[in-house]
Each structure stands twice: as structure tokens, then as C-alpha cells.
Design an enzyme around this catalytic site. Structure first.
Site, mmCIF file in Angstrom:
data_model
loop_
_atom_site.group_PDB
_atom_site.id
_atom_site.type_symbol
_atom_site.label_atom_id
_atom_site.label_comp_id
_atom_site.label_asym_id
_atom_site.label_seq_id
_atom_site.Cartn_x
_atom_site.Cartn_y
_atom_site.Cartn_z
ATOM 1 N N ARG A 23 0.816 -1.218 0.000
ATOM 2 C CA ARG A 23 0.000 0.000 0.000
ATOM 3 C C ARG A 23 0.849 1.266 0.000
ATOM 4 N NH1 ARG A 23 -5.413 -0.130 1.481
ATOM 5 N NH2 ARG A 23 -6.277 -2.130 0.950
ATOM 6 N N ARG A 27 -3.013 6.980 0.929
ATOM 7 C CA ARG A 27 -3.479 8.203 1.589
ATOM 8 C C ARG A 27 -2.489 8.877 2.525
ATOM 9 N NH1 ARG A 27 -8.748 5.167 3.354
ATOM 10 N NH2 ARG A 27 -7.112 3.616 3.381
ATOM 11 N N ARG A 36 -6.246 12.200 -5.567
ATOM 12 C CA ARG A 36 -7.477 11.511 -5.142
ATOM 13 C C ARG A 36 -8.659 12.481 -5.083
ATOM 14 N NH1 ARG A 36 -11.247 9.298 -4.536
ATOM 15 N NH2 ARG A 36 -11.981 7.661 -3.154
ATOM 16 N N ASP A 73 -6.761 -2.448 -7.369
ATOM 17 C CA ASP A 73 -7.285 -3.086 -6.156
ATOM 18 C C ASP A 73 -7.636 -4.535 -6.472
ATOM 19 O OD1 ASP A 73 -8.264 -2.159 -3.290
ATOM 20 O OD2 ASP A 73 -9.631 -3.706 -4.010
ATOM 21 N N TYR A 149 -15.034 -11.047 0.394
ATOM 22 C CA TYR A 149 -15.676 -9.746 0.135
ATOM 23 C C TYR A 149 -16.920 -9.912 -0.735
ATOM 24 C CZ TYR A 149 -11.659 -7.381 2.199
ATOM 25 O OH TYR A 149 -10.715 -6.944 3.077
HETATM 26 O O1 CP3 Z 1 -0.031 -1.413 -2.547
HETATM 27 C C1 CP3 Z 1 -0.347 -0.466 -3.297
HETATM 28 O O2 CP3 Z 1 0.004 0.717 -3.084
HETATM 29 C C2 CP3 Z 1 -1.092 -0.783 -4.556
HETATM 30 C C3 CP3 Z 1 -2.513 -0.584 -4.495
HETATM 31 C C4 CP3 Z 1 -3.415 -1.494 -3.681
HETATM 32 C C5 CP3 Z 1 -4.651 -1.040 -3.184
HETATM 33 N N1 CP3 Z 1 -5.309 -2.103 -2.638
HETATM 34 C C6 CP3 Z 1 -5.138 0.334 -3.282
HETATM 35 C C7 CP3 Z 1 -6.219 0.820 -2.398
HETATM 36 C C8 CP3 Z 1 -3.310 -2.854 -3.342
HETATM 37 C C9 CP3 Z 1 -2.164 -3.821 -3.587
HETATM 38 C C10 CP3 Z 1 -4.526 -3.224 -2.702
HETATM 39 C C11 CP3 Z 1 -4.797 -4.586 -2.237
HETATM 40 C C12 CP3 Z 1 -6.026 -4.854 -1.455
HETATM 41 N N2 CP3 Z 1 -7.241 -4.265 -1.575
HETATM 42 C C13 CP3 Z 1 -6.122 -5.870 -0.484
HETATM 43 C C14 CP3 Z 1 -5.018 -6.837 -0.109
HETATM 44 C C15 CP3 Z 1 -3.984 -6.227 0.764
HETATM 45 C C16 CP3 Z 1 -4.487 -5.713 2.068
HETATM 46 O O3 CP3 Z 1 -4.257 -4.517 2.334
HETATM 47 O O4 CP3 Z 1 -5.069 -6.495 2.824
HETATM 48 C C17 CP3 Z 1 -7.428 -5.831 0.040
HETATM 49 C C18 CP3 Z 1 -8.012 -6.718 1.129
HETATM 50 C C19 CP3 Z 1 -8.132 -4.810 -0.681
HETATM 51 C C20 CP3 Z 1 -9.565 -4.425 -0.539
HETATM 52 C C21 CP3 Z 1 -9.703 -3.030 -0.088
HETATM 53 N N3 CP3 Z 1 -9.454 -1.922 -0.882
HETATM 54 C C22 CP3 Z 1 -10.090 -2.567 1.180
HETATM 55 C C23 CP3 Z 1 -10.436 -3.456 2.359
HETATM 56 C C24 CP3 Z 1 -10.075 -1.172 1.138
HETATM 57 C C25 CP3 Z 1 -10.518 -0.238 2.232
HETATM 58 C C26 CP3 Z 1 -9.493 -0.032 3.257
HETATM 59 C C27 CP3 Z 1 -8.654 1.131 2.872
HETATM 60 O O5 CP3 Z 1 -7.423 1.039 3.015
HETATM 61 O O6 CP3 Z 1 -9.231 2.139 2.460
HETATM 62 C C28 CP3 Z 1 -9.652 -0.782 -0.150
HETATM 63 C C29 CP3 Z 1 -9.478 0.604 -0.661
HETATM 64 C C30 CP3 Z 1 -8.147 0.962 -1.244
HETATM 65 N N4 CP3 Z 1 -7.363 0.146 -2.015
HETATM 66 C C31 CP3 Z 1 -7.514 2.226 -1.135
HETATM 67 C C32 CP3 Z 1 -6.317 2.143 -1.858
HETATM 68 C C33 CP3 Z 1 -5.298 3.220 -2.064
HETATM 69 C C34 CP3 Z 1 -8.088 3.455 -0.442
HETATM 70 C C35 CP3 Z 1 -9.026 4.129 -1.387
HETATM 71 C C36 CP3 Z 1 -9.029 5.618 -1.285
HETATM 72 O O7 CP3 Z 1 -8.021 6.268 -1.628
HETATM 73 O O8 CP3 Z 1 -10.067 6.159 -0.926
#
Ligand code: CP3
Length: 339
Positions: A23, A27, A36, A73, A149
Site C-alpha cells: 500500500r 493516503r 485523489r 485493487d 468480500y
Molecule cells: O499497494 C499499493 O500501493 C497498490 C494498491 C493497492 C490497493 N489495494 C489500493 C487501495 C493494493 C495492492 C490493494 C490490495 C487490497 N485491496 C487488499 C489486499 C492487501 C491488504 O491490504 O489487505 C485488500 C483486502 C483490498 C480491498 C480493499 N481496498 C479494502 C479493504 C479497502 C478499504 C481499506 C482502505 O485502506 O481504504 C480498499 C481501498 C483501497 N485500495 C484504497 C487504496 C489506495 C483506499 C481508497 C481511497 O483512496 O479512498
């Protein structure tokens, strides 16, 4: 060209371990928030190659990480399978819950490639700008994690809805996993063909499964993805990340021919060394230690380096960076790792 991260995936220890963060595009970065704010939704950002490429490159430009990870994602796959996905700010993903066995049995693949096409365009854009020493990582979710999910329609504290569903309707659940195995395989193959150097399979919810279910819903599907991806892309480099797997990590690395395994922060470092005898390892700083900074951060980094930097090792967090982490702490961590 020599890319330290790929060397480690080949089993070669690096004097200074390569480092990136799960990640890392997100943010906690002001430059991420600036972009964003201009975009309506997270998915829109994922499917706009210019923006997704820019955001992918941000943490590499700022910190000089050894890897870039594609900005996307894991839930783009259910989206491309026709399940609508939304991200609620501050609340995480929302999908229409899928808890009816008949409805699942009627679900069909493959994922709509036209939906995913912008992501491959993002990969081509990033690739053209990335320095040759920086590895470029693609990814997908583990079928089990993506299924949790899809069934619950959201994240829950223990993803009980999917676990319950798998006990009650194993046949329908197996059908869903099959669809996800195929969709994830195609997706990873297309990412590799578009130019990523390696891919990571994020099985974030692996740790809530008892051993027998872990075998069936985490190991077996991941094994199929690895074999099928390599059939299409011989020698494809693959990192597995079964978060929370604990003692199941042994079987995970023995049964699946991954090139490296990501360790979460709960993995004890002596045990991590045992795993490292079988496979290169990646991890496993507690994201909260990074957020805390100061002495706690230095100590945590030192302990990890002392345990794991003597073998093939990629420094990373044990899960994604938390949004309220100060950028200065990331700099402190990098200094400590790189000396
Ligand atoms: O690693 C990186 O920087 C690459 C981008 C990436 C995102 N999600 C961007 C994201 C990666 C590799 C993921 C993987 C992901 N997504 C996983 C597996 C890894 C982990 O963290 O467990 C999972 C379970 C998800 C599903 C997901 N996406 C959730 C549960 C959430 C909400 C929680 C959160 O952090 O907001 C997201 C949203 C998400 N995915 C954001 C980002 C940058 C936030 C969105 C925003 O900017 O509003």
C-alpha cells in the site's frame, strides 16, 4: 539489468535488502491525496491509466523504493465479473452481498477483459518511466480473500459470512473459487504480458481458516494459479502473501512453488528464519511500529534485519501502511534499512 528485488526472488541474498511497502501508493502521501481529491471514486482512479500510473510512481519518486506496485485493487476482479464494487470513503469496499447458493452456481466467468484493459495500459505507461533497477509488481487477491468480500459484500472483523457459507454450501463455494482462480490467472498473465516483472497474490484473510479449510481454500487454489500462470508465462515470478497463516506457512511454502513468501508482522522471527530456509521471505514490520516511529521503529527494524538479512530477503511491512503514518517515519525506516 540488475534489479535487486528480482535477484532475491532468484534466491540471491543482497547486501542491502531491497525494500518496498504494501500500500505504498496511498493516503499517507500528500501527493496521492491531491490527485485523489480530483477523482470521483477509487475505481475511476484504477481505470484511468494516466492517474493510476502517476500514483504508482509517486512513492518510488519520493523514497526511491526498489519496487513499484501497480495502483489498482484486488476487487477489480469481482467488478469485471459483473458484481458492482464501490469504495466508501473511510469505510472500505461495498458489493451486493452474494449469499445465495443458487445465485452463485449461476455465476459465470470469464472476467470482462474490456473492463480490465485500462489496467494493462497503466502497466505500459509505468514501465516506460520506471528506472531499470526498480522492479515492477502486479498483483491479484487470493481467491479466498476475494470470495470473502463477494459473499459478505464488505470487510467484517473475521469474514465469518464466507467461512459459514463455505461450510454450508461447499459445492457452490467451490464453484465461486473456480471462477476466481480462472479470472485471477488470466489477470496475472495479462499483467505479466503488459510488462510487470513479478506478481504478488494477496491472501489477506488466509489467517482465519482452520488447517483443513486453509488447504482447500487457500493452498489448493493458489497452487492452481501459480501452475496456470507459469504455463502461459514460463518462469513467471510470484510472491505469495497468506496473511495470518501462522504455522500453516510451512505447508504453504512446501506445497506452492512460489518464489518468495510475504510474512505478516505476527510471524515470530525465529520461525521466519525457518521459513527462509525453504523460500526467500519478505516482511514483516508492524505497520503500527512504522506509525509510532522513534525508538520503537528503530528497534523493530533492527530485529527484523538481524533475523532475516543474512539470507534472501525483501524488507517490507507485515501489512499495508496505515493512512495516518507520517512520511518522516518512512524516511527513518529507509535510512535504518539501507544504513
Ligand atoms: O499497494 C499499493 O500501493 C497498490 C494498491 C493497492 C490497493 N489495494 C489500493 C487501495 C493494493 C495492492 C490493494 C490490495 C487490497 N485491496 C487488499 C489486499 C492487501 C491488504 O491490504 O489487505 C485488500 C483486502 C483490498 C480491498 C480493499 N481496498 C479494502 C479493504 C479497502 C478499504 C481499506 C482502505 O485502506 O481504504 C480498499 C481501498 C483501497 N485500495 C484504497 C487504496 C489506495 C483506499 C481508497 C481511497 O483512496 O479512498
Amino acid at each position: 539489468m540488475h534489479k535487486p528485488l528480482l535477484e532475491v526472488l532468484d534466491g540471491k541474498r543482497q547486501t542491502v535488502p531491497p525494500v518496498w511497502m504494501m500500500r505504498q501508493a496511498g493516503r499517507y502521501l500528500p501527493e496521492y491525496m491531491a490527485i485523489r481529491k480530483t477523482v470521483g471514486s477509487m475505481l475511476e482512479m484504477c481505470f484511468t491509466p494516466k492517474l493510476a500510473a502517476d500514483v504508482t510512481l509517486q512513492p518510488v519518486r519520493r523514497f526511491g523504493f526498489d519496487a513499484a506496485i501497480l495502483f489498482s485493487d484486488i476487487l477489480v476482479i469481482p467488478h469485471a465479473l459483473g458484481r458492482s464494487v464501490r469504495f466508501e470513503t473511510g469505510e472500505g469496499p461495498r458489493l451486493p452481498p452474494l449469499d445465495d447458493a443458487d445465485e452463485i452456481l449461476q455465476l459465470r466467468g470469464p472476467a470482462d477483459d474490456a473492463v480490465l484493459a485500462p489496467i494493462y495500459e497503466t502497466i505500459r505507461l509505468v514501465k516506460s518511466e520506471l528506472a531499470p533497477v526498480v522492479a515492477f509488481l502486479g498483483f491479484c487477491g487470493g481467491p479466498w480473500t476475494v470470495a470473502t468480500y463477494m459473499i459478505a459484500g464488505r470487510g467484517t472483523p473475521d469474514q465469518a459470512p464466507a467461512r459459514m457459507f463455505a461450510y454450508q454450501h461447499p459445492e457452490a463455494f467451490a464453484h465461486l473459487i473456480d471462477i476466481l482462480v480462472k479470472a485471477s490467472t488470466d489477470y496475472l498473465v495479462r499483467q505479466l504480458q503488459a510488462g510487470v516483472d513479478a506478481v504478488q497474490i494477496f491472501d489477506t484473510w488466509a489467517g482465519i481458516l482452520p488447517a483443513g479449510e486453509f488447504e482447500r481454500w487457500c493452498i489448493a487454489p493458489t497452487k492452481r494459479i501459480v501452475a496456470d500462470v507459469r504455463r502461459a508465462v514460463p518462469g513467471a515470478k510470484i510472491i505469495g502473501f497468506p496473511r495470518g497463516a501462522g504455522s500453516n506457512l510451512n505447508r504453504y511454502v512446501e506445497d506452492i512453488a512460489i518464489d518468495a513468501v510475504g510474512l505478516d508482522w505476527m510471524v515470530e522471527l525465529g520461525f521466519a528464519r525457518e521459513i527462509q530456509r525453504k523460500r526467500p521471505v519478505q516482511g514483516n514490520l508492524d505497520p503500527l511500529a512504522l506509525r509510532a516511529g522513534g525508538v520503537a521503529l528503530d528497534r523493530s527494524v533492527d530485529a527484523i534485519l538481524e533475523a532475516l538479512a543474512g539470507g534472501p530477503f525483501v524488507f517490507n511491512l507485515g501489512h499495508g501502511i496505515l493512512p495516518d503514518t507520517p512520511v518522516a517515519h518512512v524516511e527513518q525506516m529507509l535510512k535504518r534499512v539501507r544504513g
